[in-house]
Design a protein around this motif. Structure first.
Motif, PDB file in Angstrom:
ATOM      1  N   SER A   1     -13.717  -4.098 -42.819  1.00 34.90           N
ATOM      2  CA  SER A   1     -13.768  -4.157 -44.552  1.00 34.90           C
ATOM      3  C   SER A   1     -13.242  -2.951 -45.038  1.00 34.90           C
ATOM      4  O   SER A   1     -13.502  -2.019 -44.753  1.00 34.90           O
ATOM      5  N   CYS A   2     -12.334  -3.208 -46.205  1.00 33.93           N
ATOM      6  CA  CYS A   2     -11.445  -2.142 -46.874  1.00 33.93           C
ATOM      7  C   CYS A   2     -12.350  -1.481 -47.551  1.00 33.93           C
ATOM      8  O   CYS A   2     -13.269  -1.826 -48.062  1.00 33.93           O
TER       9      CYS A   2
ATOM     10  N   PHE B   1      -1.913  -4.166 -48.708  1.00 34.09           N
ATOM     11  CA  PHE B   1      -2.736  -3.271 -47.871  1.00 34.09           C
ATOM     12  C   PHE B   1      -2.058  -2.024 -47.428  1.00 34.09           C
ATOM     13  O   PHE B   1      -0.956  -1.830 -47.155  1.00 34.09           O
TER      14      PHE B   1
ATOM     15  N   ASP C   1      -4.337   0.979 -42.791  1.00 35.05           N
ATOM     16  CA  ASP C   1      -5.815   0.470 -42.043  1.00 35.05           C
ATOM     17  C   ASP C   1      -6.586   0.472 -43.493  1.00 35.05           C
ATOM     18  O   ASP C   1      -6.383   0.403 -44.461  1.00 35.05           O
ATOM     19  N   GLU C   2      -7.995   0.181 -43.077  1.00 32.38           N
ATOM     20  CA  GLU C   2      -8.940  -0.118 -44.076  1.00 32.38           C
ATOM     21  C   GLU C   2      -9.408   0.940 -44.871  1.00 32.38           C
ATOM     22  O   GLU C   2     -10.062   0.821 -45.835  1.00 32.38           O
ATOM     23  N   THR C   3      -8.933   2.298 -44.608  1.00 33.75           N
ATOM     24  CA  THR C   3      -9.306   3.325 -45.296  1.00 33.75           C
ATOM     25  C   THR C   3      -8.682   3.469 -46.788  1.00 33.75           C
ATOM     26  O   THR C   3      -9.077   4.038 -47.690  1.00 33.75           O
ATOM     27  N   THR C   4      -7.667   2.747 -46.853  1.00 33.63           N
ATOM     28  CA  THR C   4      -6.935   2.590 -48.009  1.00 33.63           C
ATOM     29  C   THR C   4      -7.232   1.436 -48.971  1.00 33.63           C
ATOM     30  O   THR C   4      -7.591   0.291 -48.457  1.00 33.63           O
TER      31      THR C   4
ATOM     32  N   HIS D   1      -9.255  -6.147 -43.911  1.00 29.80           N
ATOM     33  CA  HIS D   1      -8.030  -5.476 -43.338  1.00 29.80           C
ATOM     34  C   HIS D   1      -7.253  -6.521 -42.651  1.00 29.80           C
ATOM     35  O   HIS D   1      -7.818  -6.832 -41.577  1.00 29.80           O
TER      36      HIS D   1
ATOM     37  N   THR E   1      -6.906  -4.383 -38.687  1.00 34.57           N
ATOM     38  CA  THR E   1      -7.849  -3.838 -38.203  1.00 34.57           C
ATOM     39  C   THR E   1      -9.109  -4.755 -38.154  1.00 34.57           C
ATOM     40  O   THR E   1      -9.731  -4.486 -37.377  1.00 34.57           O
ATOM     41  N   ARG E   2      -8.929  -5.647 -39.101  1.00 32.58           N
ATOM     42  CA  ARG E   2     -10.068  -6.662 -39.383  1.00 32.58           C
ATOM     43  C   ARG E   2     -11.346  -6.151 -39.971  1.00 32.58           C
ATOM     44  O   ARG E   2     -12.613  -6.405 -39.704  1.00 32.58           O
TER      45      ARG E   2
ATOM     46  N   PRO F   1      -6.964  -1.650 -51.124  1.00 23.74           N
ATOM     47  CA  PRO F   1      -6.077  -2.622 -51.378  1.00 23.74           C
ATOM     48  C   PRO F   1      -5.427  -2.641 -53.023  1.00 23.74           C
ATOM     49  O   PRO F   1      -6.285  -2.140 -53.667  1.00 23.74           O
TER      50      PRO F   1
END
Ligand code: SAM
Length: 641
Positions: free
Chosen positions: A335-336, A363, A366-369, A329, A332-333, A371
């Motif tokens: 992993s998604c 994106f 944050d990474e919880t979605t 991401h 947030t850097r 991509p």
């Protein structure tokens, strides 16, 4: 019991033994099983037959006895236009233009009488179509009536309609280019029968679609409200049509969406959050059925444009090795989240998409979605035409009324729908045709579509001069026949289009009028329908091949058609002192047709004549000496009448 009652009784208990209002012996025999006496071997075959089919076939093969003559003064820009309007029975017209147009028409649309029981159909007079035509148009004494109603009570209700359509469809098929197609409006009355004969004439493999045109949202009925009709689509050669690139249309409403999006970009100066919010509010403000709203998933914006966040998951095809690499991401850097089926793309493709500016991966906050891929509206701007569509006809009626008056032509088709068919199936300078053109909607649609996409399609419209009814709105508005209504409309439409400031350069808003008439050749007029040899060469007829009162201008058009020159050929007058010489040329034909119908062709004329070996020179047989004929025959292809 009287026969009618007995038949009624029979029909009640054995409905399958009746077809088209008559007893079908074969089916009756089958229904009676062992009780019926076997009449021996009966060859069975699949297909549609009806009484009169053989004649209908023959009709298509018989040459026309008439010709087309120009009617100067009835059209617009007659000298330069390439659009053609022909007044006359379309069967005769289709025959007359076969040689000039075979394989040259890209798209045909027709809206024939639906055979609903009260609409008129033209009953062919097999032996004398031109005589019948002349009678009907008041040029000859009027005792027979070639137009008749075809009512359901008539025992040949379907047969008559099929016999009318069959030769016309067969000739239409021959006009179509290899990558051409025909669109036919129909309703439930004949659609099934029409498909059967179209399968026969075009080949079932060339069936494209039976489009459903929803005409209203609500209807009244005892059982089911029928709110739709059909448009049958057949290709001349479907495989070739697909090979040539197939059909796509620009997504409806897309231009308006993109225009609004551009205005928001200008207003919000690259603030994509603001643009997105405004875009969503705008979509919401539109009515549900508005075609612009169908793009509401295009609600994201970046520097490249308006896009929708498309699914980036791999298809659920059970493949174990689906790519499951990490996508980091950007904020947030981390992993998604990954879709359970893995990614759609292999890693290098995703890396490249991420490296683009702006990136082509969308994106979440944050990474919880998971991509998504960005799918831009400007990049995916076309789609196939759908087999079901809605367009209410009231607007079309109002539009036509605006041009020709209230109640003058009931139930015209919507120009914008015809425009879509034209846009799908033709482009550039393609020739497109409608030989049941009614109020001229098709010509109108061609002009509109050319204006919309800058193409230069040419039209050929045919309409019977079907007389308007005594006391009807059309008659009160002084329209003697339907062909006159169509011409008036086309004239009014071109005026409107010219008044519009958007006029495209080199636009052809003209049309040339021709009409079906008697041939200038005696041979055709005496033709009894049997002696085909008589017709093999009109130019080599006895003593006096030309009918009394023949006119040079008309003879020229007839000779053009016989020699296969299209009706929009260039006509130049050759500047010569003593003779009137015309030169006919067309991009479609490699040689010229040079004609002089003066009583004498002078030697100065022959000297000055510029002809090549493949050019045709036509003149009266009596206009040249034998010596001059021999000399001329050395220089070109000489044909004398
Ligand atoms: C349903 S209307 C077409 C309406 C047209 N699509 C429009 O939007 O105005 C059918 C037309 O075909 C014409 N027609 C019927 N038989 C014909 C024939 N044999 N030759 C030429 N036109 C014919 C009728 O006069 C009628 O105007």
């Amino acid at each position: 019991l009287f026969t009618a009652e007995r038949i009624e009784e029979l029909r009640r208990i054995l409905p399958e033994a009746f077809a088209d209002g008559k007893v079908n012996w074969a089916t009756l025999r089958e229904s009676l099983g062992d009780w019926a006496e076997d009449e021996g071997e009966h060859a069975e075959h699949f297909g549609l037959t009806w009484p009169g089919k053989r004649d209908a076939r023959r009709m298509a093969a018989l040459p026309s006895q008439g010709t087309l003559v120009p009617v100067p003064g009835e059209g617009i820009d007659e000298e330069t236009t390439r659009n053609i309007f022909i007044e006359g029975d379309n069967l005769e017209v289709l025959k007359l233009i076969q040689k000039s147009y075979a394989g040259r028409v890209k798209m045909i649309y027709i809206d024939p009488p639906y055979n609903t029981g009260n609409d008129f159909i033209y009953e062919d007079d097999f032996s004398e179509p031109i005589e019948a035509y002349l009678k009907r148009t008041g040029q000859l004494g009027d005792d027979d009536e070639p137009l008749s109603t075809n009512t359901r009570a008539d025992g040949r209700f379907h047969s008559k309609w099929l016999s009318m359509m069959y030769p016309r469809l067969r000739l239409a098929r021959q006009l179509l280019a290899d990558t051409g197609a025909i669109f036919i409006s129909l309703d439930d009355t004949e659609v099934a029968n029409a498909r059967m004969i179209l399968n026969e004439l075009f080949g079932e493999e060339n069936f494209v679609a039976q489009l459903i045109w929803e005409k209203s949202k609500k209807g009244d009925a005892k059982l089911i409200a029928i709110v739709h009709e059909y448009v049958l689509v057949y290709a001349a050669n479907k495989a070739r049509l697909i090979e040539s690139g197939g059909w796509r249309r620009r997504k409806p409403g897309i231009d308006a969406v993109l225009e609004h999006y551009q205005s928001l970009r200008a207003q919000h100066q690259g603030d994509h959050d603001a643009i997105q919010a405004a875009m969503r509010a705008w979509y919401k403000s539109l009515p549900k059925e508005d075609e612009r709203r169908s793009h509401e998933h295009y609600k994201w914006s970046d520097d490249r444009g308006l896009y929708f966040a498309a699914d980036f998951a791999g298809p659920d095809d059970g493949r174990k090795s689906r790519p499951r690499y990490d996508i980091i991401h950007p904020v947030t850097r981390k992993s998604c989240a990954k879709p359970s089926t893995g990614w759609r793309w292999e890693e290098p493709r995703t890396v490249a998409a991420l490296a683009e500016r702006p990136p082509r991966i969308h994106f979440g906050v944050d990474e919880t979605t998971i991509p998504c891929r960005k799918s831009y509206l400007t990049e995916i701007d076309t789609e196939p035409f759908n087999s079901v569509f809605y367009r209410d006809g009231r607007a079309a009626t109002l539009e036509v009324e605006g041009y020709v008056g209230k109640g003058v032509f009931p139930f015209p088709k919507s120009a914008d729908i015809l425009q879509q068919f034209i846009a799908l199936a033709s482009k550039d300078e393609d020739l497109v045709a409608d030989f049941f053109c009614g109020s001229g909607t098709f010509g109108h649609a061609v002009w509109n579509q050319n204006r919309a996409d800058g193409q230069a399609r040419r039209f050929l419209c045919v309409q019977l001069p079907e007389q308007t009814e005594e006391g009807s709105a059309a008659r009160q508005a002084r329209f003697a026949d339907i062909a006159a209504i169509a011409r008036r409309r086309l004239r009014a439409v071109q005026k409107d289009l010219r008044a519009d400031r958007k006029t495209a350069p080199n636009e052809d808003l003209g049309f040339r009028v021709l009409k079906l008439a008697r041939s200038s050749f005696v041979g055709w007029q005496d033709y009894d329908g049997d002696n085909l040899n008589k017709l093999t060469d009109l130019f080599e007829q006895a003593e006096q091949p030309l009918a009394e009162g023949w006119i040079a201008g008309q003879l020229l058009t007839e000779v053009m058609l016989i020699e296969g020159f299209p009706l929009d050929s260039r006509l130049d007058r050759i500047a010569l002192k003593r003779n009137d010489v015309r030169r006919v040329t067309s991009d479609a034909i490699g040689h010229a047709l040079v004609a002089c119908f003066d009583e004498r062709v002078f030697s100065e004329t022959l000297k000055a004549l510029e002809v090549s070996e493949t050019d045709i020179f036509v003149c009266l047989d009596s206009a040249l000496s034998d010596k001059a004929k021999l000399e001329l025959a050395d220089r070109c292809l000489l044909k004398t009448i």
